[in-house]
Enzyme design. Sequence first.
Site, PDB file in Angstrom:
ATOM      1  N   LYS A 278       0.835  -1.200   0.000  1.00 27.39           N
ATOM      2  CA  LYS A 278       0.000   0.000   0.000  1.00 27.39           C
ATOM      3  C   LYS A 278       0.873   1.254   0.000  1.00 27.39           C
ATOM      4  O   LYS A 278       1.989   1.223   0.505  1.00 27.39           O
ATOM      5  CB  LYS A 278      -0.860   0.029   1.270  1.00 27.39           C
ATOM      6  CG  LYS A 278      -2.010  -0.955   1.283  1.00 27.39           C
ATOM      7  CD  LYS A 278      -2.837  -0.799   2.554  1.00 27.39           C
ATOM      8  CE  LYS A 278      -3.993  -1.782   2.576  1.00 27.39           C
ATOM      9  NZ  LYS A 278      -4.967  -1.588   1.500  1.00 27.39           N
ATOM     10  N   ARG A 352     -10.392 -11.392   1.773  1.00 25.87           N
ATOM     11  CA  ARG A 352     -11.253 -12.430   1.183  1.00 25.87           C
ATOM     12  C   ARG A 352     -10.590 -13.805   1.250  1.00 25.87           C
ATOM     13  O   ARG A 352     -11.274 -14.829   1.307  1.00 25.87           O
ATOM     14  CB  ARG A 352     -11.608 -12.032  -0.263  1.00 25.87           C
ATOM     15  CG  ARG A 352     -10.424 -11.890  -1.170  1.00 25.87           C
ATOM     16  CD  ARG A 352     -10.746 -11.099  -2.433  1.00 25.87           C
ATOM     17  NE  ARG A 352     -10.779  -9.652  -2.197  1.00 25.87           N
ATOM     18  CZ  ARG A 352     -11.034  -8.749  -3.140  1.00 25.87           C
ATOM     19  NH1 ARG A 352     -11.286  -9.126  -4.383  1.00 25.87           N
ATOM     20  NH2 ARG A 352     -11.044  -7.466  -2.843  1.00 25.87           N
TER      21      ARG A 352
HETATM   22  N1  BES Z   1      -8.198  -3.630   4.261  1.00 30.69           N
HETATM   23  C1  BES Z   1      -8.316  -3.222   2.913  1.00 30.69           C
HETATM   24  C2  BES Z   1      -9.585  -2.437   2.617  1.00 30.69           C
HETATM   25  C3  BES Z   1      -9.820  -1.143   3.342  1.00 30.69           C
HETATM   26  C4  BES Z   1      -9.637   0.066   2.716  1.00 30.69           C
HETATM   27  C5  BES Z   1     -10.301  -1.120   4.648  1.00 30.69           C
HETATM   28  C6  BES Z   1      -9.902   1.250   3.358  1.00 30.69           C
HETATM   29  C7  BES Z   1     -10.558   0.066   5.301  1.00 30.69           C
HETATM   30  C8  BES Z   1     -10.361   1.258   4.646  1.00 30.69           C
HETATM   31  C9  BES Z   1      -8.309  -4.440   1.998  1.00 30.69           C
HETATM   32  O1  BES Z   1      -7.553  -5.519   2.434  1.00 30.69           O
HETATM   33  C10 BES Z   1      -7.723  -4.008   0.701  1.00 30.69           C
HETATM   34  O2  BES Z   1      -6.577  -3.690   0.687  1.00 30.69           O
HETATM   35  N2  BES Z   1      -8.528  -4.008  -0.353  1.00 30.69           N
HETATM   36  C11 BES Z   1      -8.086  -3.607  -1.647  1.00 30.69           C
HETATM   37  C12 BES Z   1      -8.588  -4.613  -2.645  1.00 30.69           C
HETATM   38  C13 BES Z   1      -7.983  -4.428  -4.009  1.00 30.69           C
HETATM   39  C14 BES Z   1      -6.531  -4.820  -3.993  1.00 30.69           C
HETATM   40  C15 BES Z   1      -8.753  -5.289  -4.990  1.00 30.69           C
HETATM   41  C16 BES Z   1      -8.657  -2.228  -1.921  1.00 30.69           C
HETATM   42  O3  BES Z   1      -9.796  -1.963  -1.542  1.00 30.69           O
HETATM   43  O4  BES Z   1      -7.942  -1.416  -2.478  1.00 30.69           O
HETATM   44 MN    MN Z   2      -5.531  -5.371   1.824  1.00 35.35          MN
END
Ligand code: BES
Ligand code: MN
Length: 498
Positions: A278, A352
């Site tokens: 990230k 997931r």
């Molecule tokens: N934990 C994150 C999602 C999230 C984002 C939670 C903002 C709380 C606030 C999740 O694991 C994630 O990183 N999701 C990705 C999925 C993508 C790679 C398809 C996302 O939402 O960017």
């Molecule tokens: Mn994630």
Amino acid sequence: MIDERPMQFTLTDTALQQIEADAAIGFVYEGGDDCTAATDWNELTAGLARELAESGEFRAKHQSTSLVHRPAGMRAGRLLLVGCGTHAKASTVRLREAASAGWRRLRTAGVRSLATALPDGMARDDALMAVVEGIAAADYEPDVHKTEDKQASSLERVIIACPGDAQAALDRATAVAQGQLRARELVNEPGNLLPPPELAARTAALAAEAGLECEVLDESQIEELRMGALLGVARASVEPPVLIVLRYRPDGSGSDAKAHLGLVGKAVTFDTGGISLKPAADMHLMKHDMAGGAAMIGTMLALASIRPELPVTAVIPSVENMPGGAAQRPGDVVTSRSGKTVEVLNTDAEGRLILADALTYAKEQGCTHLVDAATLTGAVVVALGTDYTGVFSNNDAWSEQLLAAAGKAGERMWPMPLGEEYTKLLESPIADMANIGPRWGGACTAAAFLENFVGDTPWAHLDIAGTAWYEKKMPHAPVGPSGAGVPTLVQLALAMSH
Ligand code: BES
Ligand code: MN
Ligand code: ZN
């Protein structure tokens, strides 16, 4: 460690103006220049709400407040008028927020005893629930790791003018409030202080205190269970994964109940994204990526105290998602416990993966109805913003039951689509499915991924990525965890047990 709150709620037949207390909260409905007190104290205070409205000082807008010292005709030292907005829009959500805004306003004003009365506009027990849970929730502060200048609460006693016998409703509300508070305390902890084994230890201690069965499966047991999707995410962390299982069983031996509720909560104690790292900005907020798991823990604690006639099992997969030499790579193929294979195209779509194995396990435990809660996607925040939790389901009757529980409990939730339009977006050339779809519809493809692991079991998925954490200070809450999901899930279990 956990801060034991002395706050006590009591009910009385006495009218609000007769209750002796440091301060009173009086709820007021908006109505142009003609605001109306939502309780009977208005006449005795010589139409105070109306006077303040006419002067333009206070119009009872939702969550607005106005403080009056030594109010005429009342035994409380102070009266805080709290706006509820219009009578026509009265709801448990709005009353809960108004009650919270009221106590946030008084929290640091040296108030030890607080009196209030239930507004009209909804059923007595619903109003009681909203007021009790609202005040209790507003007492929360996230400053546990400050060594100076902690914003300690002075509140000891809340006395509520409430006609008739509402003790059972009060007990339910305080149990929900306490469970939600425990969830927020866990979510608030940073990644270094609450890695998966520590989350398990804290949960086990809370469960023991509450009389809940808690089983913690360690890494070798998870390996024996062949949970390849979960294990892939956990690989690079020095912190081993755990699978926390909480079991609530009703007292009566005559529980030939056929329904068995399964609660599955994502508990990524820190989500760096892994190799699909990230960006640095706001990455610290990913300490709350275990809010789904915490919501299930809080719900189970509340149920242990309320004791409904329904078996409930919570399954909480917990991992830390890190990059590193041992990390899972984009393109890796893992085999889930269900036997289905997954091509991991993005290691940041980890929630997931751990939920897939946990949902399979929950079904194996005999759960007939499933709900999962997860901070799963940024996309749901794009779709719904930060007020509504997204609800996805494979079963209309089940999702209606869940949405009805949310409405009654006073949480904002909204139905989202699911179906083969999304499922087909997860096709992989090498494995049974990929863990991500194309750019658009990310909350829906994430839910469609999970659907592959629930079969025909009625299942609802709550994407709480937008609702689990307040990024800004609110009238009803400080920056920090919200405890989203706990009131609804307790309400759902109660509705199922009737
Ligand atoms: N934990 C994150 C999602 C999230 C984002 C939670 C903002 C709380 C606030 C999740 O694991 C994630 O990183 N999701 C990705 C999925 C993508 C790679 C398809 C996302 O939402 O960017
Ligand atoms: Mn994630
Ligand atoms: Zn995550």
